[in-house]
Design a protein around this motif. Structure first.
Motif, mmCIF file in Angstrom:
data_model
loop_
_atom_site.group_PDB
_atom_site.id
_atom_site.type_symbol
_atom_site.label_atom_id
_atom_site.label_comp_id
_atom_site.label_asym_id
_atom_site.label_seq_id
_atom_site.Cartn_x
_atom_site.Cartn_y
_atom_site.Cartn_z
ATOM 1 N N GLY A 60 -6.371 -11.808 -13.883
ATOM 2 C CA GLY A 60 -4.927 -11.601 -13.804
ATOM 3 C C GLY A 60 -4.623 -10.419 -12.900
ATOM 4 N N VAL A 61 -3.533 -10.497 -12.127
ATOM 5 C CA VAL A 61 -3.188 -9.407 -11.219
ATOM 6 C C VAL A 61 -1.676 -9.302 -11.097
ATOM 7 N N GLU A 62 -1.199 -8.060 -11.032
ATOM 8 C CA GLU A 62 0.214 -7.773 -10.781
ATOM 9 C C GLU A 62 0.287 -6.670 -9.737
ATOM 10 N N LEU A 63 1.302 -6.736 -8.858
ATOM 11 C CA LEU A 63 1.479 -5.752 -7.797
ATOM 12 C C LEU A 63 2.929 -5.273 -7.818
ATOM 13 N N THR A 64 3.135 -3.972 -7.765
ATOM 14 C CA THR A 64 4.495 -3.412 -7.761
ATOM 15 C C THR A 64 4.617 -2.412 -6.613
ATOM 16 N N HIS A 65 5.776 -2.281 -6.004
ATOM 17 C CA HIS A 65 6.906 -3.188 -6.049
ATOM 18 C C HIS A 65 7.460 -3.293 -4.635
ATOM 19 N N ASP A 66 8.354 -4.269 -4.316
ATOM 20 C CA ASP A 66 8.988 -4.356 -2.999
ATOM 21 C C ASP A 66 9.776 -3.074 -2.719
ATOM 22 N N GLN A 67 9.764 -2.628 -1.445
ATOM 23 C CA GLN A 67 10.464 -1.385 -1.103
ATOM 24 C C GLN A 67 11.163 -1.512 0.244
ATOM 25 N N GLN A 68 12.164 -0.621 0.454
ATOM 26 C CA GLN A 68 12.914 -0.558 1.710
ATOM 27 C C GLN A 68 13.041 0.908 2.132
ATOM 28 N N LEU A 69 12.858 1.164 3.419
ATOM 29 C CA LEU A 69 13.013 2.510 3.963
ATOM 30 C C LEU A 69 13.771 2.458 5.280
ATOM 31 N N GLN A 70 14.533 3.537 5.533
ATOM 32 C CA GLN A 70 15.161 3.730 6.840
ATOM 33 C C GLN A 70 14.415 4.841 7.566
ATOM 34 N N ILE A 71 14.227 4.679 8.867
ATOM 35 C CA ILE A 71 13.449 5.646 9.634
ATOM 36 C C ILE A 71 13.892 5.583 11.090
ATOM 37 N N GLN A 72 13.728 6.707 11.794
ATOM 38 C CA GLN A 72 14.002 6.700 13.223
ATOM 39 C C GLN A 72 12.829 6.076 13.984
ATOM 40 N N ALA A 73 13.135 5.567 15.172
ATOM 41 C CA ALA A 73 12.080 5.007 16.015
ATOM 42 C C ALA A 73 10.998 6.053 16.254
ATOM 43 N N GLY A 74 9.734 5.626 16.189
ATOM 44 C CA GLY A 74 8.613 6.536 16.386
ATOM 45 C C GLY A 74 8.149 7.219 15.120
ATOM 46 N N GLY A 75 8.864 7.006 14.012
ATOM 47 C CA GLY A 75 8.510 7.676 12.766
ATOM 48 C C GLY A 75 7.384 6.989 12.017
ATOM 49 N N VAL A 76 6.896 7.676 10.988
ATOM 50 C CA VAL A 76 5.831 7.154 10.126
ATOM 51 C C VAL A 76 6.440 6.796 8.769
ATOM 52 N N VAL A 77 6.128 5.603 8.275
ATOM 53 C CA VAL A 77 6.624 5.165 6.974
ATOM 54 C C VAL A 77 5.471 5.134 5.973
ATOM 55 N N LYS A 78 5.820 5.409 4.697
ATOM 56 C CA LYS A 78 4.840 5.364 3.612
ATOM 57 C C LYS A 78 5.453 4.592 2.442
ATOM 58 N N PHE A 79 4.729 3.590 1.992
ATOM 59 C CA PHE A 79 5.166 2.796 0.850
ATOM 60 C C PHE A 79 4.121 2.912 -0.258
ATOM 61 N N THR A 80 4.556 3.256 -1.454
ATOM 62 C CA THR A 80 3.625 3.379 -2.573
ATOM 63 C C THR A 80 3.617 2.082 -3.387
ATOM 64 N N HIS A 81 2.415 1.687 -3.793
ATOM 65 C CA HIS A 81 2.265 0.455 -4.570
ATOM 66 C C HIS A 81 1.233 0.674 -5.678
ATOM 67 N N THR A 82 1.288 -0.206 -6.675
ATOM 68 C CA THR A 82 0.346 -0.163 -7.789
ATOM 69 C C THR A 82 -0.159 -1.569 -8.058
ATOM 70 N N VAL A 83 -1.484 -1.718 -8.133
ATOM 71 C CA VAL A 83 -2.076 -2.988 -8.526
ATOM 72 C C VAL A 83 -2.567 -2.842 -9.958
ATOM 73 N N ILE A 84 -2.299 -3.870 -10.778
ATOM 74 C CA ILE A 84 -2.595 -3.824 -12.207
ATOM 75 C C ILE A 84 -3.501 -4.998 -12.564
ATOM 76 N N ASN A 85 -4.569 -4.697 -13.276
ATOM 77 C CA ASN A 85 -5.454 -5.747 -13.769
ATOM 78 C C ASN A 85 -4.862 -6.301 -15.064
ATOM 79 N N THR A 86 -4.226 -7.464 -14.978
ATOM 80 C CA THR A 86 -3.617 -8.083 -16.154
ATOM 81 C C THR A 86 -4.540 -9.122 -16.793
ATOM 82 N N GLY A 87 -5.767 -9.209 -16.326
ATOM 83 C CA GLY A 87 -6.733 -10.127 -16.926
ATOM 84 C C GLY A 87 -7.399 -9.508 -18.138
ATOM 85 N N ASN A 88 -8.430 -10.177 -18.645
ATOM 86 C CA ASN A 88 -9.128 -9.680 -19.840
ATOM 87 C C ASN A 88 -10.553 -9.235 -19.543
ATOM 88 N N ALA A 89 -10.866 -9.065 -18.251
ATOM 89 C CA ALA A 89 -12.207 -8.637 -17.857
ATOM 90 C C ALA A 89 -12.112 -7.664 -16.696
#
Length: 514
Positions: A60-89
């Motif tokens: 089982g697997v879950e991934l969170t979450h969709d994100q949106q950012l505004q940035i100027q051209a040439g900038g660096v973006v960072k998106f944080t995410h979490t993966v979760i083991n929803t299985g039983n092993a």
């Protein structure tokens, strides 16, 4: 008699009930039991073989979450995410970060994924990753996706990226199992201030603290942003510490928690700060945390910075505590920002998950209605006869704040019962044997929810040759209920039989004398 005994065995077969999701490899055991009296009037007990069922692995697997950012051209973006083991092993998850095609205006470049264990939205090291460590069932792994916007990207143009997590366990055993998130970047012609959130610790017990929360803001653009607004409403179970706020531009000043119009700081830069006070009204209301539930700006921290200069950064910090009575859970917190009080657009910080850790507790007594230690103790059985059975009803209470399984141990070496006594443990019906549900060799309650109670029946099968009251002391045996999450947590109960009555024989001669 043999036919009747076989029927009783069939009636007494009972399955262990799984009260929580069982991990892969868990053995569920079933056993039948019968009690009968032999030709000499002695109580006997017999059990069947144990039938075992093994829980198979399920991915089982879950991934969170969709994100949106505004940035100027040439900038660096960072998106944080979490993966979760929803299985039983245990499982590992392959990670992929790619540009989507067809529905956006341009592609990002220099895409990479990095571990972000402390959840501060910054890479923990310079080493990119494409797979998680091995995660136990329920375990979470935090990471950050980093990419750069091309210099020639136009204002209001967008780029879409897809994050994908694939279960390796599923790939080994069957069809692929994946989870997806979509990240969106919108190019802005104006300076954009990013907001990041950090806690100095991300786990602790209830109650505990204080913990330091730091909100870091950064303007990577070439123009000043006026009236930059920061909102943070804490989740239920986490409380703000009064008079704990500090600001990087005036670090020696304690920010006052009341009066949202109060300008604090210096002549060049100031902040209007208000936090968890009845005076904190008329401010934008946070859409996450407790304020979102009550729609009031009194239940949040609010900061209105007079300006954030071009190519500058700073921070605001405050302390929080974890309240009493919070069960083990994740307290998720997201701060928000606005560029101007009249702005209709909000940006989110990274998400920070604080894990409230468990506390173990157990009481075993003679009460089915109270978890207080010592109630109806010792547990007293009525007098039993030689060769008979003494039965004791004990109740195991989970007084901790998380699901726990409790081993039941009989202290036979300290028992004052005759050495020939045989002790057996049963479930609440007094017929189904109490089995070992977790494979550690000891009979147990199985998973028990906080506040839950489990009835354990102890039966003492007495020898036919001993009677009396043990010099007025009766016969006693002690049992322990021990937490399997923390074996140092246990509680004893004493079962007492006041006396063993002698069996009698009544001889009657009904023939007349000659």
């Amino acid at each position: 008699m043999p036919g009747r005994l076989a029927i009783l065995l069939l009636l007494w077969v009972c399955c262990d009930l799984v009260k929580a999701a069982a991990p892969a490899g868990t053995v569920i055991r079933n056993q039948a039991s019968a009690t009968y009296t032999d030709a000499n009037g002695v109580a006997r007990s017999t059990t069947s073989n144990v039938v075992e069922t093994i829980i198979q692995s399920v991915a089982g697997v879950e991934l969170t979450h969709d994100q949106q950012l505004q940035i100027q051209a040439g900038g660096v973006v960072k998106f944080t995410h979490t993966v979760i083991n929803t299985g039983n092993a245990a499982d590992r998850f392959s990670l992929e970060f790619v540009n989507q095609t067809g529905n956006d205006n341009f592609d990002l470049f220099a895409l990479a994924l990095y571990a972000d264990i402390d959840q501060d939205a910054n890479a923990d090291s310079a080493v990119a990753i494409n797979v998680t460590p091995v995660l136990s069932p329920g375990q979470r792994f935090h990471f950050v996706a980093v990419a750069r916007v091309p210099q020639d990207a136009g204002s209001s143009e967008t780029a879409l990226m897809q994050i994908q997590a694939d279960s390796q366990l599923a790939l080994e055993s069957g069809p692929a199992l994946s989870a997806f998130n979509t990240d969106t970047v919108t190019v802005s012609s104006q300076s954009t201030v990013t907001l990041r959130k950090l806690m100095n610790r991300v786990s602790g017990a209830s109650p505990s603290g204080p913990y330091l929360v730091t909100l870091t803001y950064s303007n990577i653009g070439n123009s000043t942003v006026n009236e930059f607004v920061v909102l943070d409403s804490l989740p239920a179970g986490m409380s703000y510490v009064p008079d704990s706020a500090r600001w990087s531009q005036a670090p020696g000043i304690v920010l006052t928690d009341f009066d949202p119009a109060d300008q604090q700081g210096n002549n060049s830069q100031s902040v209007r700060w208000c936090a968890y006070d009845v005076s904190c009204v008329g401010l934008p209301v946070a859409t996450y945390g407790s304020a979102a539930n009550s729609a009031t700006s009194e239940n949040q921290v609010s900061a209105i910075l007079s300006q954030v200069g071009a190519q500058s950064s700073g921070w605001i910090s405050f302390e929080v505590v974890i309240e009493s009575g919070v069960n083990p859970m994740l307290l998720t917190n997201i701060a928000e920002s606005m560029q101007g009080l009249q702005s209709t657009s909000r940006s989110k910080s990274n998400s920070v998950e604080f894990s409230v850790t468990g506390m173990q507790g157990v009481v075993v007594n003679g009460s089915a209605t109270s978890a207080a230690d010592g109630i109806n103790e010792p547990v007293v059985a009525t007098s039993a006869a030689q060769g008979g059975i003494a039965s004791f009803d004990n109740h195991v209470w989970n007084t901790g704040n998380q699901v726990d399984t409790f081993d039941i141990e009989i202290a036979e070496n300290d028992s004052s019962f005759p050495a020939s006594t045989v002790f057996r443990l049963y479930r609440a019906d007094g017929q189904t044997p109490l089995l070992d549900s977790n494979g550690n060799g000891l009979p147990d309650t199985g998973p028990l929810v906080p506040g839950g109670v489990f009835k354990v029946v102890l039966k003492a099968f007495l020898a036919a040759e001993i009677s009396g009251d043990n010099n007025g002391n009766g016969f006693a045996v002690t049992k322990l209920a021990r937490s399997t999450l923390d074996p140092t947590v246990f509680n004893p109960v004493t079962d007492l039989l006041p006396s063993i009555s002698p069996s009698g024989v009544d001889l009657t001669n009904s023939f007349a004398l000659s």
